[in-house]
Every structure is written in structure tokens, then in C-alpha cells.
Design an enzyme around this catalytic site. Structure first.
Site, PDB file in Angstrom:
ATOM      1  N   HIS A  74      -5.278  -3.540   4.139  1.00 31.42           N
ATOM      2  CA  HIS A  74      -5.630  -2.311   3.441  1.00 31.42           C
ATOM      3  C   HIS A  74      -5.811  -1.117   4.376  1.00 31.42           C
ATOM      4  CE1 HIS A  74      -5.982  -5.005  -0.045  1.00 31.42           C
ATOM      5  NE2 HIS A  74      -5.450  -3.954  -0.630  1.00 31.42           N
TER       6      HIS A  74
ATOM      7  N   ARG B 167      -5.355   1.038  -7.245  1.00 32.63           N
ATOM      8  CA  ARG B 167      -6.177  -0.090  -6.793  1.00 32.63           C
ATOM      9  C   ARG B 167      -7.635   0.249  -7.099  1.00 32.63           C
ATOM     10  NH1 ARG B 167      -2.199   0.004  -2.408  1.00 32.63           N
ATOM     11  NH2 ARG B 167      -1.323  -2.080  -2.139  1.00 32.63           N
TER      12      ARG B 167
ATOM     13  N   ARG C 215      -4.634  -1.178 -11.984  1.00 39.42           N
ATOM     14  CA  ARG C 215      -4.722  -2.621 -11.767  1.00 39.42           C
ATOM     15  C   ARG C 215      -6.180  -3.040 -11.902  1.00 39.42           C
ATOM     16  NH1 ARG C 215      -2.992  -5.029  -6.060  1.00 39.42           N
ATOM     17  NH2 ARG C 215      -4.904  -4.056  -5.348  1.00 39.42           N
TER      18      ARG C 215
ATOM     19  N   GLU D   6       3.303 -11.520  -8.104  1.00 39.41           N
ATOM     20  CA  GLU D   6       3.016 -11.622  -6.668  1.00 39.41           C
ATOM     21  C   GLU D   6       2.675 -13.047  -6.254  1.00 39.41           C
ATOM     22  OE1 GLU D   6      -0.321  -9.112  -5.613  1.00 39.41           O
ATOM     23  OE2 GLU D   6      -1.409  -9.616  -7.437  1.00 39.41           O
TER      24      GLU D   6
ATOM     25  N   ASN E  76       3.786  -7.389  -1.233  1.00 45.22           N
ATOM     26  CA  ASN E  76       2.901  -7.713  -0.100  1.00 45.22           C
ATOM     27  C   ASN E  76       2.402  -9.149  -0.219  1.00 45.22           C
ATOM     28  OD1 ASN E  76       3.205  -4.987   0.289  1.00 45.22           O
ATOM     29  ND2 ASN E  76       1.168  -4.447  -0.427  1.00 45.22           N
ATOM     30  N   ASP E  77       1.855  -9.472  -1.391  1.00 47.60           N
ATOM     31  CA  ASP E  77       1.363 -10.832  -1.582  1.00 47.60           C
ATOM     32  C   ASP E  77       2.507 -11.800  -1.843  1.00 47.60           C
ATOM     33  OD1 ASP E  77      -1.409 -10.910  -1.148  1.00 47.60           O
ATOM     34  OD2 ASP E  77      -1.726  -9.740  -2.955  1.00 47.60           O
TER      35      ASP E  77
ATOM     36  N   ARG F 174      -0.767 -12.527   5.456  1.00 46.85           N
ATOM     37  CA  ARG F 174      -0.327 -11.156   5.680  1.00 46.85           C
ATOM     38  C   ARG F 174      -1.181 -10.408   6.700  1.00 46.85           C
ATOM     39  NH1 ARG F 174      -1.696  -8.314  -0.186  1.00 46.85           N
ATOM     40  NH2 ARG F 174      -1.992  -6.348   0.889  1.00 46.85           N
TER      41      ARG F 174
ATOM     42  N   CYS G  10       5.396  -2.395  -6.787  1.00 47.21           N
ATOM     43  CA  CYS G  10       4.335  -1.575  -6.188  1.00 47.21           C
ATOM     44  C   CYS G  10       3.943  -2.086  -4.815  1.00 47.21           C
ATOM     45  CB  CYS G  10       3.125  -1.513  -7.107  1.00 47.21           C
ATOM     46  SG  CYS G  10       2.402  -3.130  -7.414  1.00 47.21           S
TER      47      CYS G  10
END
Ligand code: PEP
Ligand code: MG
Length: 664
Positions: A305, A412, A448, A546, A569-570, A580, A617
Site C-alpha cells: 500500500h 479502498r 470496495r 482476485e 495485485n492479489d 506480494r 483495478c
């Protein structure tokens, strides 16, 4: 009005009974005080109540002022007179929670990065762009016991020193509270810290230790550790998290005693490069980001993040340098290349010239990209490709609008939960989501639902100690187990949907049951709002794809939801089985790996066949080298850091599609 009674609660208002009492008090509008002897505290503050130390058989007065004062007093007195109050189990959660850690654990990172040559290191390229500037180290000092035994003649001067340090810290906090430009959330945090810094329990025990012949620094460490341990041992996560506050106050007092300043991001000079071993996403988010030209960090990876915040603000970043970041602690100038992960400490003239030249080129390129701000890219068949923004807070709205964002593809909500010492109320959430919806209407804003897990715990949710939080109780799994957390968010979203085009998506979905259970909760929330005569509107419900499970059941999921948003990302970390955040396996965290691209294609196919919108996203959505493939697969929405939007629009246009100027 007020009423007194004798406390019959077994063992008094310790831990759980105190928490329940505060929860009950908070359910009333009135201002409520609890008075013991000559001390009165707000009944809505757990910290104060805990430190009031209300025991069984003590006399207590409850005072309430407000519209529901009578009901409040009746309920609270009834609670205090019931020996079993707070001991009955309340809706036991299906998840076993072990005692929570008071602080988030430092990650045990494995670093493989080696210094290539003197003053030249390589880390993970986490946010593109290059930067060069004065090094600003953020390495909070470790405070150690002085371990001095005082002679009888030294005690009074040490007491005076201690008193002065407490006063200095309290004044500093008062000064911060008096400033007008303080965000409400920060004000709440500082006020809570000040409560502790002024508390007799802390000042008294530190004084007592000094009277016993212990130096002031060791006395403060001793007193704060004891109180922090008391909080940490409680079974309520809110109270457990207060241990951090006590330690933070103790740290400030020790620094005042030592005449040292704490590492402070407020002092970052313009154009500086921030260097830290680790920095919390929340610390970075509230740092003066406009003044920070680059970020270098020992911890973190490309999709952590911190990287996402850096990208959102167009700040180049190199993360995951490991312990070697300490070698940068005393340097003057540093250059970093966020495209390949290179870091140059005190670069020579030739390197510095090269960096300045690259920065100049990037500026020119950025200016040229502005021409794409208002473009609405379309496919040859006329379908609009929405280039939207990923946001984490309302403060980022302006940058997204300036970039030409066609709505928000991912809001987020974690930061909203992380920046408050209590869980954010339904009202605060409704207001936040409504502000977003209004800012981007008629474009959609996809919010989300809370995606949080044990790797970044928050006050108010007790996360179990997990071996592997990324595979644990997080996202939709946690939310469905905690309707007391989830329902206020869903109610807030229903209320905010009245003000614009709100869509909602669920993180970490791995089964149809999760979507169905959420739908049932949404219906329940809508019925409640109806009964309460509160305005609300329904919204489209979608899922993030994800997890590999979601990819495998994408055709079934597509029949139950309004849209997909692919979280690369996930998805990459789970498909590749590569953490990650772990720089050692950064190479495996590659979205272009055929396995990950195949998963994306499968998802897109399932969504397109079912006729639902498929968007993306994850960070890959902004990559110019991949956008043609994603559009080719049928994605019609790409959501990214605002700094990538104009380039993405240019990229879609270059595919030979048509594009309109906004408003045409
Ligand atoms: C993702 O996983 O791709 C995503 C967008 O969510 P986050 O990075 O917040 O986990
Ligand atoms: Mg994710």
C-alpha cells in the site's frame, strides 16, 4: 439529571464489562458522565473509564444531559446494578480470536538485495519515475533505559525534570489541538493521547518510581510499560489497541527528558527523498506528500500500500531494500529510479546530470499528455472504455479530477477505517461515500467493502494471530463474520447511493455463498432503512476477481453479479503463490506470466459471455504495454492511479479506436 448507585458488577468495570458499558452509553445521544468520588469522566470514553478504575461495591453517580437522559440513566444504572453485566457472551463470533497484539508486528522480511557497488543499490521498482534530491531519513530512535540509580540528593531535581517533561508534552498536544487545520480524525487521536499524558495513573506511577531512586527515563518506561501491559491484556480489541497510545505517550515524554526530537515527517523539506526502514501506509498518507520527491524503503513491494500511495501521487519509489537501507541514513543526496529499482547514494556528477536530464524529459512528456485529459476513449463499436481512478481517501479526488478520471473504479475503504481510533460510524461513512458519488456523477464510483486482514489490523476488530494473514481471515470473509462491522458499511452505501452512481464490490471473494450472504445482508439493511424512514437507493453489486477460486467459478459468479473488477495485485500473488510484499520473490510477482494472463482472459471471457461489465483495478490496469491486450479481451473499464490516467487514454486511442472530447 443524575442518579447514584452502588456498583454490583462482579469485579467492577474492568475489561469486558467496561467495554459493554461504554457501548451501551454510546447508544444514547445524551452527554453522559460517570462520577466517582470527586472525579468525573465521560462514560463514552473507554480509556477514561478504564483509568477511573470502578470497583465492585463502590458508589458511582451517572449524570446525563440530553434528549434521552432519562432512558440513558435508567439503562446504565440497571447495568451497574447487575452482577452479571458484561460477563454474558454476546453473539459469539465463528472465528476463534487469540489475544491480539497491541502493535502490528514488524514483517520478517527476507531480503536478497545486495549492494552492487559502493553507493549503488537495487530494490523493488515500486512507483515509476526518477528523482534526485536531499536525503530525508525517517528512522525513529530507539529509547533505552538510562538505568541510573539516584542518590537521595538527586531525587527532587529528577522529579522536577520529570514534571517539566510531562508539562512539555501536554503543552505540545494542547498546541496541536488548538490548530484549526487539524483533521477530525487526527484531533481524536491527539485528544486520546493527551488524556493519557495527563492521567494521574501515569504521572503518579512515574513519580513514585523516581521517588524510589530510579532515573526519570527508566521510570517513564517502567510506568508506561506497566499500563500498556494492562491494556494489552484486556480482551477488548479497542482497549488492547490503547496500549500503543500509552507507549506513544511514554516515547514522547522520554524524548522530552532526553532533549531529543522524534523523527517527524512534518519537517520534510521540499524536493526531499524520504528514506525509511519501514513506514506505515497511514503515516505516509498524512505526510506532506507534495514536498516528497521520492520514497526509498527497506520494507514493502511493488503492490504494497505504500507503493500504491506513492503511485497515486506520482512519487517515484524504490522499496524492499532490506537492512541495507540503513547505509543511507547519513547521506546528503540520493537519486532513485522507480522504473528499475536503482538507488544511488551521494551520486557523482555524471549520474546526477543523467537524473536531472531524465526528470526534464518526464516533465515534458507529462505536459504533452495533458491533451488527453478530456478524451473519452471508445472502441470501434462505440463502446466507451472507462479510464477511472483508484482512490483511498477524499483528499485524492482533486488529483483524479485533474487527471481526467471517468469515475472511480476502486475506492479502498481501509484508510477510512485505519485513520480513526474507533470504527467509523455509519453516518461518517455515508457522508464520505456520498461526497465521492457527488464529485464524479454521472460517472460511477465503485466502492470496495472493507478489505482488511491481520497484516494491517485496525482498532475495533480483533484479528486472530495468523501464520499467513494473506490466506486468512480478511476481506469478505471477515466482514461476513462481523455483521456489526459490515452492516453499517452496507447501510452507509445504500444511503450514499441516493447522491450519485454508487456501485459496490466485494474483495477476496472465493465462492457464490459469499455473494448471496452479502445480498441477504443488503436486503436486511434496506428493510431497516425503510422502517427508519431513511432515504436510500439500491446499487449494482459486483465482485473483485482476485482469487484463483473466483477465476475458476467466473461463469457462475457472472450470473449473480453486475460486474467484475479484476484485482491483478492479489490475483498475481495467489496464482503465482508469491507473497506480494516479499522482495525476494518479487520476480514471480509478474502479471505478464502466462498463468496470470490466462486467468485474466478466462475471467474476461466469462464476464463478456454473461453480458456484464468487466473491469480491472489492479495496478496492471495502468500499464501501457498491457492495455491493448486487456481491451482486446473485452475489458471496458480500467482503473488506476490518477497519475497514469492520461497515458492510458492515449494508449487506448492509439489502438485505432475512436475518441470523443468530454462533453461532445
Ligand atoms: C488487487 O488486489 O489487485 C487490488 C486492487 O486490491 P488491493 O491492492 O487493495 O489488494
Ligand atoms: Mg486485493
Amino acid at each position: 439529571m443524575e442518579r447514584s448507585t452502588i456498583v454490583r458488577v462482579h469485579d467492577g468495570l474492568h475489561a469486558r464489562p467496561a467495554t459493554r458499558f461504554v457501548k451501551l452509553a454510546k447508544s444514547f445521544e445524551s452527554d453522559i458522565e460517570l462520577i466517582k468520588a470527586d472525579k468525573s469522566v465521560s462514560a463514552k470514553s473507554s480509556v477514561k473509564l478504564m483509568l477511573l478504575g470502578v470497583k465492585e461495591n463502590e458508589e458511582i453517580t451517572v449524570r446525563a444531559t440530553g434528549a434521552d437522559a432519562i432512558e440513558a440513566i435508567e439503562a446504565l444504572i440497571g447495568y451497574l446494578e447487575n452482577p452479571r453485566s458484561g460477563t454474558e457472551e454476546e453473539g459469539a463470533s465463528s472465528v476463534e480470536t487469540k489475544s491480539a497484539e497491541p502493535t502490528s508486528k514488524p514483517q520478517t522480511a527476507l531480503y536478497s538485495n545486495e549492494t552492487k557497488a559502493a553507493g549503488n543499490m537495487r530494490g523493488v521498482a515500486a512507483s515509476e519515475g526518477v528523482a534526485i534530491g536531499p536525503a530525508f531519513g525517517f528512522f525513529p530512535a530507539e529509547i533505552k533505559h538510562e538505568n541510573r540509580l539516584l542518590g537521595a540528593g538527586e531525587i527532587s531535581s529528577e522529579i522536577a525534570r520529570l514534571k517539566q517533561a510531562f508539562a512539555m508534552v501536554q503543552q505540545r498536544m494542547d498546541k496541536s489541538l488548538a490548530t484549526n487545520n487539524l483533521a477530525e480524525s487526527d484531533r481524536g487521536i491527539i485528544a486520546a493521547l493527551k488524556d493519557i499524558a495527563c492521567d494521574d495513573e501515569l504521572t503518579g506511577s512515574a513519580r513514585e518510581l523516581v521517588h524510589g531512586g530510579i532515573d526519570a527515563v527508566s521510570a517513564v518506561i517502567g510506568a508506561t510499560s506497566r499500563i500498556a501491559a494492562d491494556f494489552a491484556s484486556m480482551d477488548d480489541p479497542y482497549l488492547v489497541a490503547r496500549a500503543d497510545d500509552v507507549n506513544a505517550v511514554g516515547r514522547q515524554i522520554c524524548l522530552a527528558l532526553l532533549g531529543q526530537d522524534d523523527a517527524n515527517l512534518d519537517a520534510v523539506p521540499a524536493g526531499a527523498i524520504l528514506i525509511a526502514e519501514d513506514i506505515g501506509a497511514w503515516d505516509l498518507a498524512r505526510a506532506p506528500l507534495r514536498r516528497i520527491a521520492g520514497v526509498i524503503c527497506g520494507h514493502g513491494g511493488a503492490t504494497s500500500h505504500v507503493a500504491i500511495i506513492a503511485r497515486a501521487h506520482g512519487i517515484p519509489a524504490v522499496l524492499g531494500l532490506g537492512r541495507s537501507v540503513h547505509a543511507l541514513q547519513n547521506i546528503k543526496t540520493v537519486a532513485l529510479d522507480g522504473n528499475n529499482g536503482d538507488v544511488f547514494a551521494d551520486p557523482d556528477q555524471a549520474t546526477a546530470d543523467r537524473f536531472h536530464e531524465q526528470i526534464g524529459k518526464a516533465k515534458t512528456e507529462k505536459q504533452a499528455l495533458r491533451a488527453y485529459k478530456d478524451i473519452i476513449p471508445k472502441r470501434a463499436d462505440g463502446t466507451i472504455i472507462e479510464i477511472a481512478a483508484n482512490l483511498g481517501s477524499l483528499e485524492e479526488i482533486e488529483a483524479a479530477q485533474e487527471a481526467g478520471a471517468m469515475g472511480v473504479g476502486l475506492f479502498r475503504t481501509e484508510l477510512l477505517f485505519m485513520r480513526h481510533i474507533h470504527l467509523p460510524s455509519e453516518d461518517l461513512q455515508a457522508e464520505t461515500y456520498a461526497t465521492l458519488a457527488k464529485a464524479f456523477a454521472p460517472y460511477p464510483v465503485i466502492v470496495r467493502t472493507l478489505d482488511i486482514g491481520g497484516d494491517k489490523p485496525i482498532s475495533g476488530i480483533d484479528f486472530p494471530d495468523e501464520e499467513n494473514p494473506f490466506l486468512g481471515w480478511r476481506g469478505i470473509r471477515m466482514c461476513l463474520d462481523r455483521p456489526d462491522v459490515f452492516k453499517p458499511q452496507l447501510r452507509a452505501l445504500l444511503r450514499a447511493a441516493v447522491h450519485g452512481n454508487i456501485k459496490v464490490m466485494l474483495p477476496m471473494v472465493s465462492g457464490l455463498d459469499e455473494v448471496r450472504a452479502t445480498r441477504a445482508l443488503i436486503e436486511e439493511c434496506a428493510k431497516e432503512l425503510e422502517a427508519e424512514n431513511k432515504a436510500y437507493a439500491t446499487f449494482d453489486l459486483g465482485v473483485m476477481v482476485e482469487t484463483p477460486a473466483a477465476v475458476m467459478i467466473a461463469p457462475m459468479l457472472a450470473k449473480e453479479v453486475a460486474f467484475f473488477s479484476i484485482g491483478t495485485n492479489d490475483l498475481t500473488q495467489y496464482i503465482m503463490a508469491a507473497d506480494r510484499l516479499n522482495p525476494t520473490v518479487a520476480k514471480l510477482n509478474d502479471v505478464t506470466h502466462p498463468a496470470v494472463m490466462a486467468a485474466i482472459e478466462l475471467t474476461a471471457k466469462a464476464g463478456v459471455e454473461a453480458g456484464i461489465m468487466v473491469g480491472m483495478c489492479g495496478e496492471a490496469a495502468g500499464r501501457p504495454d498491457l492495455i491493448p491486450a486487456f481491451v482486446g479481451m473485452g475489458l471496458t473499464e480500467l482503473s488506476m492511479s490518477p497519475s497514469s490516467i492520461q497515458r492510458a487514454k492515449k494508449c487506448v486511442l492509439a489502438l485505432g479506436q475512436v475518441g470523443d472530447q468530454e462533453g461532445k
